[in-house]
Design an enzyme around this catalytic site. Sequence first.
Site, PDB file in Angstrom:
ATOM      1  N   THR A 243       0.807  -1.223   0.000  1.00  0.00           N
ATOM      2  CA  THR A 243       0.000   0.000   0.000  1.00  0.00           C
ATOM      3  C   THR A 243       0.839   1.271   0.000  1.00  0.00           C
ATOM      4  O   THR A 243       0.281   2.361  -0.079  1.00  0.00           O
ATOM      5  CB  THR A 243      -0.937   0.013   1.222  1.00  0.00           C
ATOM      6  OG1 THR A 243      -0.182  -0.280   2.397  1.00  0.00           O
ATOM      7  CG2 THR A 243      -2.024  -1.030   1.069  1.00  0.00           C
ATOM      8  N   GLY A 244       2.162   1.158   0.117  1.00  0.00           N
ATOM      9  CA  GLY A 244       3.019   2.336  -0.023  1.00  0.00           C
ATOM     10  C   GLY A 244       3.602   2.848   1.271  1.00  0.00           C
ATOM     11  O   GLY A 244       3.927   4.037   1.367  1.00  0.00           O
ATOM     12  N   HIS A 462     -20.705 -24.917 -15.400  1.00  0.00           N
ATOM     13  CA  HIS A 462     -20.313 -24.451 -14.062  1.00  0.00           C
ATOM     14  C   HIS A 462     -20.171 -22.936 -14.033  1.00  0.00           C
ATOM     15  O   HIS A 462     -20.732 -22.262 -13.151  1.00  0.00           O
ATOM     16  CB  HIS A 462     -18.990 -25.118 -13.668  1.00  0.00           C
ATOM     17  CG  HIS A 462     -18.514 -24.772 -12.295  1.00  0.00           C
ATOM     18  ND1 HIS A 462     -18.710 -25.587 -11.206  1.00  0.00           N
ATOM     19  CD2 HIS A 462     -17.847 -23.681 -11.812  1.00  0.00           C
ATOM     20  CE1 HIS A 462     -18.193 -25.019 -10.117  1.00  0.00           C
ATOM     21  NE2 HIS A 462     -17.646 -23.860 -10.465  1.00  0.00           N
ATOM     22  N   GLU A 463     -19.437 -22.392 -14.986  1.00  0.00           N
ATOM     23  CA  GLU A 463     -19.246 -20.943 -15.023  1.00  0.00           C
ATOM     24  C   GLU A 463     -20.537 -20.216 -15.366  1.00  0.00           C
ATOM     25  O   GLU A 463     -20.781 -19.103 -14.883  1.00  0.00           O
ATOM     26  CB  GLU A 463     -18.144 -20.586 -16.031  1.00  0.00           C
ATOM     27  CG  GLU A 463     -16.769 -21.152 -15.705  1.00  0.00           C
ATOM     28  CD  GLU A 463     -16.269 -20.717 -14.345  1.00  0.00           C
ATOM     29  OE1 GLU A 463     -16.651 -19.610 -13.888  1.00  0.00           O
ATOM     30  OE2 GLU A 463     -15.532 -21.485 -13.714  1.00  0.00           O
TER      31      GLU A 463
END
Length: 695
Positions: A243-244, A462-463
């Site tokens: 995140t920095g 399934h998807e």
Amino acid sequence: MAEDKKQKKDPEGSLPKGKFPKNKFNFYWIYGIIAMIFIALTFTNWGTGVKEIDWGELKDMLNQQEIEKIVVVNGKEAEIYIKKEALSSSKYDEVREQGYQGAGPHYKHTIGSYDTFKEDIENAQKGLSDPIYLKNVNKENWSGEILSWVLPLIFIVVVWIVIMRMMSRGGGGGTQIFNIGKSKAQLYDKETAVNVNFTDVAGLEEAKVEVMEIVDFLKKPGKYTNLGGKIPKGALLVGPPGTGKTLLAKAVAGEAQVPFFSISGSDFVEMFVGVGASRVRDLFKQAKEKAPCIIFIDEIDAIGRARGKNPLTGANDERENTLNQLLTEMDGFQSNTGVIILAATNRADILDRALLRAGRFDRQIHVELPDLEERKAIFNVHTKQLKLDTSVDLDFLAKQTPGFSGADIANVCNESALIAARHDKKQIEKQDFLDAVDRIIGGLEKKNKIISAAEKKVIAYHEAGHAGVSWLTDHAHPLVKVTIVPRGKSLGAAWYLPEERQITTFEQMFDELTATLGGRASEEVNFGKVSTGALNDLEKVTKLAFNMVVYFGLNDKVGNISYYDSTGQQEYSFNKPYSEKTAQLIDQEISKLVEEAYKRAVTIVKENKVNIVKLAMKLLEKEVIFREDMVEIFGERPYDDEKIKIEKEAAEEVKKLKENNGKKKLKSPKSQKNTKPEDEEEVETVVDDKPLLRE
């Protein structure tokens, strides 16, 4: 004349003409000279470089009575001396040429056994009128004996010096063993300035405000000290990886214009006892000499872990000693005026409480994952060096990357450039960024992976089940893309666009459970059996259901109880925070919650079986479908408009409340009384176990 007085420089411009650099004396040269002398004494036979003869030549000399004497040295070697009158013979021209015609010895003969050699000499001289008798002499080889015990000593000394140098390099960077306790912190000052500043840190606006105040204090201390204020001694940067936090510390180093010490928490810990505490003392000693300054400790959890929580380690732990010294230096008997400490960690829950108290790390600056606007700003920073096509929209990219950290976005930008270069493009297009996002989330596409037609059909259904159920549930995340192309370890994948919400209700979580189980429900409805392809789905729903029951208090039977441990010490405990009876109840409720979500998913699939079959057929045909295909089959999602309406109503209500609050008239100072109204009472409020009296 002025030119004549100037010293002429050599071609490199470093030395005057006619002068040579003086080699500095090195004490180790003495060791080398001594070693060479002893080796020369050992392998050089001083004064005995004469010719060696065999027994036949020696016997011939004895018979002719040309030998003056024979000296046996140490019972191993016979030195032969020739008579002076015999040396004038042409037979001994070689001896005269080599310069051995003096006192001798002139020849030598190596003997095996002294007794045998003596007997041979006597037998060879039988019948002679003037026989020669052997003379025995013992000679000591001082050089060889001295070298025999000096060389091992020199070897030991050399090995010791090498080991000490290696230890000193690993410990403190110096050339002596005593430098092992020196600090390994890297110093940034005017000569080695950091080029990163706050403009290079996109997003993190709240965090930048906190650290900019520290920088401002170092630049203008009088602004705060005139009012009697004191700057916090320490600030802890807390947040998920990427995140920095370290980047923000670099920006502080670039903006502060004061000495900046940077070190990692693991640099304090060494294999030698007491090194960590010694390095902490040396670090603060250097910092006090250069005050005002900043010390940055990255990954402080390496030494800041809570003490005495792990039963496997003893009380004399090196890490604990280092932490104790750090606590003393930060706020001990001696003050550290002008020394400010920044630290970064993503495990603030395991840090020692003494490290987080007031007077040490006074502030905890939370560096969270960026929101939509912050992601756009981060994209703007990382795309400055890229050659972008006009089709690239940073707003669109920010919306497509929810939950991405700054490091993830930097990786997306870099990966998009690599993908564009792989296809020999002159500019980076929008599709390259989308491919980069897919690459980072799901892994590399494996189009050559062998999948049978039957398996591919199961994957498509399934998807399609995932996509259909999520489309038809109220709070499930909106669909972006569905694919049945193998990617990474998965055989198919569905991409969603999660809502950026701070709190989540039971209904929202239950819809997510239902949508996640939609793939297995589709397999059961369309094929009458299920496969192992739902392993990842089952893992997700089990964890989510466990969190709902155990942590979030979203179960009626377990009640409003949370067994979440914010201190992070529960991982060291061998006991669960609840009884066995409660554990059974938790297991039953988790199973019940998952089964209810599964039955709901099966019901939705059965009611919309025709559309889900159409979606699966389209997946088998195109392999990748998008939101537009979902709209074509299922129609527009009815819940999106309702959510927008609810959001607008809530925003308008908040706006009205603010306007009404602003219209309230305040009492004038004259009309205000010191006494309390009768209807206002003293209320005791508890905050963090500390009672506060408020009016």
